[in-house]
Motif scaffolding. Structure first.
Motif, PDB file in Angstrom:
ATOM      1  N   MET A  79       0.764  -1.076  -0.075  1.00 19.39           N
ATOM      2  CA  MET A  79      -0.020   0.214  -0.119  1.00 19.39           C
ATOM      3  C   MET A  79       0.670   1.418  -0.344  1.00 19.39           C
ATOM      4  SD  MET A  79      -3.227  -0.563  -0.578  1.00 19.39           S
ATOM      5  CE  MET A  79      -2.785  -2.068  -1.864  1.00 19.39           C
ATOM      6  N   ALA A  80       1.949   0.875   0.607  1.00 19.04           N
ATOM      7  CA  ALA A  80       3.022   2.215   0.491  1.00 19.04           C
ATOM      8  C   ALA A  80       3.870   1.943  -0.645  1.00 19.04           C
ATOM      9  CB  ALA A  80       3.995   1.997   1.708  1.00 19.04           C
ATOM     10  N   GLY A  81       3.965   1.432  -1.425  1.00 19.02           N
ATOM     11  CA  GLY A  81       4.134   1.398  -2.971  1.00 19.02           C
ATOM     12  C   GLY A  81       2.605   2.029  -3.377  1.00 19.02           C
ATOM     13  N   ALA A  82       2.122   1.726  -3.933  1.00 18.98           N
ATOM     14  CA  ALA A  82       0.483   2.237  -4.017  1.00 18.98           C
ATOM     15  C   ALA A  82       0.550   3.958  -4.297  1.00 18.98           C
ATOM     16  CB  ALA A  82      -0.397   1.572  -3.919  1.00 18.98           C
ATOM     17  N   ILE A  83       1.018   4.328  -2.730  1.00 19.43           N
ATOM     18  CA  ILE A  83       0.413   5.417  -2.496  1.00 19.43           C
ATOM     19  C   ILE A  83       1.258   6.084  -3.454  1.00 19.43           C
ATOM     20  CG2 ILE A  83       0.082   7.194  -0.679  1.00 19.43           C
ATOM     21  CD1 ILE A  83      -1.678   5.315   0.817  1.00 19.43           C
ATOM     22  N   ILE A  84       2.685   5.729  -2.831  1.00 18.96           N
ATOM     23  CA  ILE A  84       3.957   6.717  -3.176  1.00 18.96           C
ATOM     24  C   ILE A  84       3.911   6.325  -4.385  1.00 18.96           C
ATOM     25  CG2 ILE A  84       6.422   7.523  -3.450  1.00 18.96           C
ATOM     26  CD1 ILE A  84       6.515   6.115  -0.644  1.00 18.96           C
ATOM     27  N   PHE A  85       4.011   5.657  -5.375  1.00 19.00           N
ATOM     28  CA  PHE A  85       4.524   5.238  -6.937  1.00 19.00           C
ATOM     29  C   PHE A  85       3.472   6.397  -7.968  1.00 19.00           C
ATOM     30  CE2 PHE A  85       7.996   3.352  -5.026  1.00 19.00           C
ATOM     31  CZ  PHE A  85       8.871   3.825  -5.771  1.00 19.00           C
ATOM     32  N   VAL A  86       2.388   5.484  -7.149  1.00 17.27           N
ATOM     33  CA  VAL A  86       0.606   5.217  -8.226  1.00 17.27           C
ATOM     34  C   VAL A  86      -0.583   6.946  -7.562  1.00 17.27           C
ATOM     35  CG1 VAL A  86      -1.209   4.268  -9.154  1.00 17.27           C
ATOM     36  CG2 VAL A  86       1.032   3.010  -8.680  1.00 17.27           C
ATOM     37  N   LYS A  87      -0.606   6.283  -6.895  1.00 19.36           N
ATOM     38  CA  LYS A  87      -1.633   7.414  -6.472  1.00 19.36           C
ATOM     39  C   LYS A  87      -1.725   8.738  -6.211  1.00 19.36           C
ATOM     40  CE  LYS A  87      -4.627   4.146  -7.063  1.00 19.36           C
ATOM     41  NZ  LYS A  87      -6.246   3.936  -6.307  1.00 19.36           N
ATOM     42  N   PHE A  88       0.027   8.963  -5.197  1.00 20.03           N
ATOM     43  CA  PHE A  88      -0.095  10.362  -4.501  1.00 20.03           C
ATOM     44  C   PHE A  88      -0.461  11.857  -5.476  1.00 20.03           C
ATOM     45  CE2 PHE A  88       2.424  13.774  -1.784  1.00 20.03           C
ATOM     46  CZ  PHE A  88       2.179  12.931  -1.005  1.00 20.03           C
ATOM     47  N   GLY A  89      -0.227  11.529  -6.702  1.00 21.89           N
ATOM     48  CA  GLY A  89      -0.164  12.464  -7.400  1.00 21.89           C
ATOM     49  C   GLY A  89      -1.856  13.045  -8.092  1.00 21.89           C
ATOM     50  N   ALA A  90      -2.538  12.138  -7.984  1.00 21.71           N
ATOM     51  CA  ALA A  90      -3.986  12.209  -8.554  1.00 21.71           C
ATOM     52  C   ALA A  90      -4.855  12.616  -6.379  1.00 21.71           C
ATOM     53  CB  ALA A  90      -4.205  10.386  -8.249  1.00 21.71           C
ATOM     54  N   GLY A  91      -4.014  13.025  -5.793  1.00 27.47           N
ATOM     55  CA  GLY A  91      -4.095  13.881  -4.483  1.00 27.47           C
ATOM     56  C   GLY A  91      -4.846  12.923  -3.528  1.00 27.47           C
ATOM     57  N   PHE A  92      -5.701  12.414  -2.916  1.00 28.73           N
ATOM     58  CA  PHE A  92      -6.185  11.536  -1.528  1.00 28.73           C
ATOM     59  C   PHE A  92      -7.494  11.679  -1.936  1.00 28.73           C
ATOM     60  CE2 PHE A  92      -9.166  11.525   2.188  1.00 28.73           C
ATOM     61  CZ  PHE A  92      -8.268  10.520   3.131  1.00 28.73           C
ATOM     62  N   LEU A  93      -8.776  12.067  -3.083  1.00 33.41           N
ATOM     63  CA  LEU A  93      -9.626  12.394  -3.147  1.00 33.41           C
ATOM     64  C   LEU A  93      -9.988  11.272  -4.600  1.00 33.41           C
ATOM     65  CD1 LEU A  93     -11.968  13.786  -1.536  1.00 33.41           C
ATOM     66  CD2 LEU A  93     -11.481  11.645  -1.046  1.00 33.41           C
ATOM     67  N   GLY A  94      -8.320  11.715  -5.459  1.00 34.36           N
ATOM     68  CA  GLY A  94      -7.985  11.255  -6.960  1.00 34.36           C
ATOM     69  C   GLY A  94      -8.837  12.922  -7.796  1.00 34.36           C
ATOM     70  N   ASN A  95      -8.459  12.624  -9.269  1.00 35.48           N
ATOM     71  CA  ASN A  95      -8.419  14.518  -9.504  1.00 35.48           C
ATOM     72  C   ASN A  95      -9.426  14.510 -11.095  1.00 35.48           C
ATOM     73  OD1 ASN A  95      -7.004  12.529 -11.271  1.00 35.48           O
ATOM     74  ND2 ASN A  95      -5.222  13.250 -11.391  1.00 35.48           N
ATOM     75  N   GLY A  96     -10.211  13.443 -10.784  1.00 33.51           N
ATOM     76  CA  GLY A  96     -11.151  12.840 -12.273  1.00 33.51           C
ATOM     77  C   GLY A  96     -10.619  12.240 -12.945  1.00 33.51           C
ATOM     78  N   GLU A  97      -9.759  11.691 -13.102  1.00 37.65           N
ATOM     79  CA  GLU A  97      -8.604  10.889 -13.965  1.00 37.65           C
ATOM     80  C   GLU A  97      -8.314   9.345 -13.126  1.00 37.65           C
ATOM     81  OE1 GLU A  97      -5.948  12.293 -16.123  1.00 37.65           O
ATOM     82  OE2 GLU A  97      -6.357  14.190 -16.221  1.00 37.65           O
ATOM     83  N   MET A  98      -8.189   9.725 -12.177  1.00 35.26           N
ATOM     84  CA  MET A  98      -7.580   8.532 -11.435  1.00 35.26           C
ATOM     85  C   MET A  98      -8.477   8.522 -10.418  1.00 35.26           C
ATOM     86  SD  MET A  98      -4.430   6.937 -10.728  1.00 35.26           S
ATOM     87  CE  MET A  98      -2.994   8.727 -10.395  1.00 35.26           C
TER      88      MET A  98
END
Length: 141
Positions: A79-98
């Motif tokens: 989960m740390a890897g998923a947050i850091i490498f994939v999801k962090f750029g989309a923000g806490f709630l997402g960005n409409g694309e992810m």
């Protein structure tokens, strides 16, 4: 049996089912496809196979209460890897694309809780001879 152990059991069971389902979907979608996606992120492709296998087997193990703390550590790392490498750029709630990293963070914290507290209620770990000996020592003290 107390309320805390029942709560730990519920967290363990739900986390196990969630990771099992995510692992199963990775296998159904084709791990080679996932490996290609990992490589596009700059991660080694073999990690896709490791993540899918850990999620599938670890999910079953958590539901059964086998190796709860070990699999919790592995889930925290995933989960740390998923947050850091994939999801962090989309923000806490997402960005409409992810999607954002809110679910990943919740799963990480549940795994952290299980790592710290364990879960003996309805667990195979509690039936192992070493676990029974440890439990007896806790009762004596």
């Amino acid at each position: 049996m107390n309320k805390e152990e029942i709560g730990n059991f519920l967290l363990r069971a739900i986390l196990g089912v969630t990771f099992f389902m995510h692992g199963l979907s990775k296998f159904k979608g084709g791990l080679s496809n996932l490996a290609g996606w990992f490589e596009s992120l700059g991660l080694p492709g073999f990690m896709a196979y490791a993540v899918g296998t850990i999620e599938l087997i670890g999910g079953i193990a958590l539901v059964l209460g086998l190796g709860t703390r070990i699999f919790s550590v592995l889930f925290i790392l995933i989960m740390a890897g998923a947050i850091i490498f994939v999801k962090f750029g989309a923000g806490f709630l997402g960005n409409g694309e992810m999607a954002g990293f809110e679910l990943d963070l919740v799963l990480l914290v549940i795994a952290l809780h299980l790592l710290i507290n364990g879960s003996r209620f309805f667990s195979l770990d509690s039936m192992l001879p070493t676990a029974k000996k440890k439990l007896n020592m806790e009762i004596i003290q």
